[in-house]
Design an enzyme around this catalytic site. Sequence first.
Site, PDB file in Angstrom:
ATOM      1  CG  ASP A  97      -0.253  -0.035   2.524  1.00  0.00           C
ATOM      2  OD1 ASP A  97       0.967   0.218   2.556  1.00  0.00           O
ATOM      3  OD2 ASP A  97      -0.904  -0.319   3.534  1.00  0.00           O
ATOM      4  CG  ASP A 271      -5.979  -5.550   1.743  1.00  0.00           C
ATOM      5  OD1 ASP A 271      -5.529  -5.213   2.854  1.00  0.00           O
ATOM      6  OD2 ASP A 271      -6.569  -4.732   0.993  1.00  0.00           O
ATOM      7  CB  CYS A 309     -11.856 -26.215   7.046  1.00  0.00           C
ATOM      8  SG  CYS A 309     -10.316 -25.306   6.795  1.00  0.00           S
ATOM      9  CB  CYS A 311      -6.728 -25.483   7.034  1.00  0.00           C
ATOM     10  SG  CYS A 311      -7.285 -25.539   8.754  1.00  0.00           S
ATOM     11  CB  CYS A 314      -9.710 -28.377   9.894  1.00  0.00           C
ATOM     12  SG  CYS A 314     -10.455 -26.793  10.355  1.00  0.00           S
ATOM     13  CG  HIS A 340      -9.404 -22.482  10.574  1.00  0.00           C
ATOM     14  ND1 HIS A 340      -9.998 -23.487   9.840  1.00  0.00           N
ATOM     15  CD2 HIS A 340     -10.401 -21.613  10.910  1.00  0.00           C
ATOM     16  CE1 HIS A 340     -11.299 -23.254   9.755  1.00  0.00           C
ATOM     17  NE2 HIS A 340     -11.568 -22.134  10.401  1.00  0.00           N
TER      18      HIS A 340
END
Length: 377
Positions: A97, A271, A309, A311, A314, A340
Amino acid sequence: MEKQALNFEIKKIDKKTGARLGVMHLPHGDVETPVFMPVGTQATVKSMTPEELKEEVKSHIILSNTYHLYLRPGHELIREAGGLHKFMNWDRNILTDSGGFQVFSLGDLRKITEEGVEFRSHLNGSKHFISPEKSMEIQNALGSDIMMAFDECAPYGASYDYVQKSMRRTTRWAKRCKEYHKNTQNQALFGIVQGGFFKDLRKESAKELAKLDFPGYAVGGISVGEPKEEFLDILRYTTPLLPENKPRYLMGVGSPDYLIEAAISGIDMCDCVMPTRMARNGTALTHFGQVNLLNACHAKDFTTLDKECDCYTCKNYTKAYIRHLFKAKEILGARLLSIHNLRFLVNLMENVREAIKQDSLLEFREEFYKKYGYEIM
């Protein structure tokens, strides 16, 4: 024609919504859109290693913060280290940014003039000055793949007169940014549409910035504390004003409903710090709503965070174990929840892209909202 840092391809447009499936070809690899970008403010996505971001989160682009890296460790040091990618050991894409939002959020610590912004560091009170040219110099030193023009993000509730003056100054600053930035083969510079919650100002900003022919455009100055209906109204009005053949970036948005609505509106990039911040406070994003693991009801809950999920967290840990980590003030708790939450949002956008392919984004939204507990507005 000289090679440019960014080449954007639109692969498919959803027939019912106009949502776009695309690819940004960038110096550090391709990025499929719509995409959620994890935020690495201080040259790190909090508590995450680059390997985890790549292998577990499956992120191809992250965001870093010009203002914070300018103050510490300093852009010249990062230049000396070989640029931000090398400094932080991240070989995929980075968006920086402009530093504008952080500078303007300093309130009484800053003074705005046509030339730029004088401010005092939040770290030690030292005095600094950032102009459009200085912002470009800093971002050139950082070596990000996508840079943002220096802008002013007017606060929610600001008067029409203030927002108009601020927006027009932002447009003049955008011209100065473009004139200063020469490294277009390696770094793409995006313009930022401002105008607060006044549609005529949004239209003027988009029209004037389009004349500058930036490689991409951002919608700035929303998701700044306004009611959701106002957010959606300005988002849906502003996005179609942006050039169709360029990436469209909605700044500072990360809740699942806002990400889906952004895609439906024709946004390609978003974002937010929200997923990692929530993780550090013990809250998980799941397909069935937010879960606060500090609540006592999870003390003996030996189920996974989210059965839908994929991930690492998980696959391997229970709510009871993660709650224990937080209660014991163990760092691993925040790390597991960060993996996660980030994977949840990156995966959400993978599913959004698949829905666009099938012309079924509205149906996807309806099904997702029903499970999560959102209402369609």
